[in-house]
Design an enzyme around this catalytic site. Structure first.
Site, short mmCIF file in Angstrom:
data_model
loop_
_atom_site.label_atom_id
_atom_site.label_comp_id
_atom_site.label_asym_id
_atom_site.label_seq_id
_atom_site.Cartn_x
_atom_site.Cartn_y
_atom_site.Cartn_z
N HIS A 109 -0.36 2.63 -15.50
CA HIS A 109 0.13 2.50 -14.12
C HIS A 109 -0.81 3.22 -13.16
CE1 HIS A 109 3.71 2.15 -11.20
NE2 HIS A 109 2.67 2.54 -10.51
N ASP A 112 -5.54 -0.10 -7.87
CA ASP A 112 -6.95 -0.46 -7.74
C ASP A 112 -7.83 0.46 -6.91
OD1 ASP A 112 -5.29 -1.35 -5.70
OD2 ASP A 112 -5.96 -3.43 -5.73
N TRP A 201 4.65 8.69 3.30
CA TRP A 201 4.31 7.28 3.07
C TRP A 201 3.46 6.71 4.20
CZ3 TRP A 201 4.26 3.82 -0.78
CH2 TRP A 201 4.95 4.15 -1.95
N HIS A 290 2.54 -7.15 -1.68
CA HIS A 290 3.36 -6.18 -0.96
C HIS A 290 4.81 -6.63 -0.85
CE1 HIS A 290 4.51 -3.23 2.10
NE2 HIS A 290 3.45 -2.55 1.69
N GLY A 323 4.36 -1.11 -2.61
CA GLY A 323 4.71 -0.61 -1.28
C GLY A 323 5.96 0.25 -1.40
N GLU A 356 12.05 3.77 -7.79
CA GLU A 356 11.25 4.85 -7.20
C GLU A 356 12.00 5.30 -5.94
OE1 GLU A 356 7.34 3.66 -5.94
OE2 GLU A 356 6.57 5.70 -5.83
N HIS A 381 7.67 3.77 -12.69
CA HIS A 381 8.44 4.96 -12.28
C HIS A 381 9.82 5.06 -12.93
CE1 HIS A 381 5.36 6.18 -9.51
NE2 HIS A 381 5.38 4.99 -8.94
N ASP A 439 -1.78 6.97 -8.29
CA ASP A 439 -2.86 6.93 -7.28
C ASP A 439 -3.63 8.25 -7.26
OD1 ASP A 439 -2.23 4.34 -5.64
OD2 ASP A 439 -0.31 5.36 -5.90
#
Ligand SMILES: *[C@@H]1O[C@H](CO)[C@@H](O)[C@H](O)[C@H]1NC(C)=O
Ligand SMILES: *[C@@H]1O[C@H](CO)[C@@H](O)[C@H](O)[C@H]1NC(C)=O
Ligand SMILES: *[C@@H]1O[C@H](CO)[C@@H](O)[C@H](O)[C@H]1NC(C)=O
Ligand SMILES: *[C@@H]1O[C@H](CO)[C@@H](O)[C@H](O)[C@H]1NC(C)=O
Ligand SMILES: [Zn+2]
Length: 518
Positions: A109, A112, A201, A290, A323, A356, A381, A439
């Site tokens: 997980h 990109d 966010w 998204h 997203g 999440e 998640h 990320d």
């Protein structure tokens, strides 16, 4: 399944032990043998609790346990702190350096454009020729590579060539640092910078848009991906399933390349990397779109995913929506689009982000059950899973693992002290689970080791051991989208690396670090 028969024997044993105890000594202190047995039973249910460890593994596990005890005795316990503040402590931790060396299997997980430290984007990419920058009203920037004056697409100041701008500055270090700050969430004062989930966010999406300007320049797109594989490889990760937006990329003269170009670029770079590093197994792509899109848009994208899967079966693994879940549309809203593959009788595996959220009982909170109803292969998640007994049972029965990303959950403000992460429940009952990093460059981490540290030391606590780590690594290959034959090959390769890791780290004098720390 295990539970019913398991419970029967366990309670049978318990009753007879109680009887025995009371018949012989009528003290009210519970029988220590019973106590040991119950504790053992509990320990055996956790992730890795059923693995039989070799003598060497047990020895290394003992060593890890001693290191954990020392970590707990420190005034600052990193998993209890915000990762941005904990990072220097983790970097000094001997457990962390062992985890870096440990073969961790697959990264299942990660997204990109968050795999390479942002310093590389600034120090390497923005120093390339033809790079322009402009400044926005909300304290951010945009970049573009262009061989002539760029066409303005953003609400931004006029474009300036970075080369010219830097030349005027003399010493550009501070400026570069401000660019770095535009590309990551990492900051020394996370509490002040991000008072709530929406604020963090917002910054996340802003930093993401800035990154996108740089990485969608076609030559950078390939270099960035090569660099991503390098980061994972250096962290002893051997295989990647990348959640990828497959954006259009652009050339210096403004021409654009379509999504297939991006997919082919991934395939080409991955093959090159594997040729140079035969102990790396490659990459598969999970196409992500998204969750703010409308249903008809997602329907078209699902169709596109189906045809990409047909055309590139070796590299295309499946589909997901991304997203902020709480602000996006729930999976049920997309039910028609997501049923398309089944309706058409074709296969498009799903790898949904779900749960999440902290908001129990909302429409978004329903995503967990819906992800399972749409036969998701894994759950991104699943932070809310312990709140949903039916979804949890289904996920276990279907063998659908949770992709646990502890640092992401903390930075995006679902939990502050990682000892309180709900996955502690899942880990102690041996729920299918893998560890990943979501990320890393946004959070100032790299690879998987930081997240393994948080999962092992913070969430797993004193009871997780080398067997836990071993099972987590094995899980990452078992729950990957690789075919059964590819999995066997991967496990064989991994297991050689694992044995080497265990034996090499036994040879170190086990008491060396302990003495250094005293
Ligand atoms: C930037 O990275 C590329 C590899 O992706 C490398 O070839 C090049 O030398 C680097 N340039 C600078 C200025 O660091
Ligand atoms: C540039 O500025 C930074 C601080 O802003 C300083 O640390 C660095 O030494 C300077 N570099 C040169 C070459 O003057
Ligand atoms: C982004 O970079 C610009 C230009 O240097 C700077 O003015 C701004 O403060 C930076 N934003 C952040 C959030 O650091
Ligand atoms: C999920 O899998 C079940 C059992 O294989 C199948 O009957 C069902 O149609 C699938 N649902 C979707 C939405 O793919
Ligand atoms: Zn994610």
């Amino acid at each position: 399944m295990g539970p019913p028969s398991f419970l029967r024997t366990s309670w049978g044993g318990l009753t007879s032990m109680l009887l025995l105890c009371c018949a012989h000594v009528c003290l009210s202190i519970p029988d220590p043998r019973l106590r040991d047995r119950l504790m053992q039973e509990e320990a055996s249910r956790q992730i890795g609790g059923q693995l039989l460890l070799t003598k060497s593994e047990l020895q290394l596990s003992e060593h890890l346990l001693r290191l954990k005890e020392m970590e707990m005795a420190q005034p600052q316990f990193p998993p209890a702190m915000h990762f941005f503040e904990a990072r220097p402590f983790i970097q000094r931790s001997p457990i962390f350096s062992l985890l870096q060396k440990m073969p961790k299997g697959a990264a299942l997980h990660v997204h990109d454009f968050s795999l390479v430290p942002v310093e590389w984007l600034v120090k390497n990419v923005t120093y390339r020729p033809h790079c322009y920058v402009c400044f926005t009203k909300d304290q951010s920037v945009h970049f573009v590579f262009s061989d002539g004056d760029p066409v303005t697409q953003h609400q931004c100041s006029p474009w300036v060539l970075l080369e010219t701008l830097r030349a005027k500055m003399g010493n550009a270090t501070e400026f570069d640092n401000s660019l770095i700050a535009n590309l990551t969430l990492f900051t020394s004062e996370p509490g002040a910078a991000y008072p709530n989930q929406d604020a963090v966010w917002k910054k996340f999406e802003q930093a993401f848009m800035v990154t996108l300007d740089l990485v969608t320049y076609a030559p950078v797109f390939k270099d960035y991906f090569y660099q991503s594989l390098q980061e994972l490889y250096l962290d002893n990760v051997m295989y990647l399933e990348l959640r990828a937006l497959l954006p259009k990329t652009y050339e210096l003269d403004g021409r654009t390349n379509d999504r297939s170009w991006s997919l082919e670029a991934y395939r080409e770079v991955s093959r090159q990397f594997v040729a140079e590093h035969p102990d790396f197994l490659g990459t598969r792509i999970i196409f992500t779109v998204h969750r703010g899109l409308r249903d008809f848009e997602v329907k078209d994208l699902v169709k596109m995913a189906i045809s990409m899967k047909k055309e590139y079966p070796d590299i295309m693994a499946g589909f997901d929506l991304v997203g902020q879940e709480d602000r996006g549309r729930p999976l049920w809203y997309f039910r028609e689009a997501l049923s398309l593959p089944a309706d058409l009788g074709v296969s498009l595996p799903y790898f949904f982000h779900a749960g999440e959220t902290n908001w129990e009982g909302t429409e978004v909170d329903g995503n967990l059950l819906d992800a399972l109803l749409f036969n998701t292969s894994r759950i991104g998640h699943g932070f809310a899973l312990p709140h949903h007994p039916v979804a949890k049972e289904l996920s276990r029965k279907m063998g659908v693992p949770i992709e646990l990303c502890p640092i992401s959950n903390q930075v995006l403000k679902l939990v502050s002290d990682l000892r309180n992460h709900p996955a502690a429940v899942l880990m102690s009952e041996g729920h299918p689970l893998v560890v990943s990093s979501d990320d890393p460059s946004m959070f100032g981490s790299t690879g998987l080791s930081y997240d393994f540290y948080e999962a092992f030391v913070g969430i797993g606590g004193m009871k997780s051991h080398l067997g836990t780590l071993k099972e987590l690594a094995i899980n990452s290959l078992r729950y990957s989208s690789l075919s059964p034959q590819q999995q066997e090959k991967a496990l064989h390769l991994w297991s050689g690396k694992w044995d080497k890791f265990v034996s090499e780290n036994l040879d170190q004098k086990p008491n060396k670090e302990e003495q250094d720390r005293k």
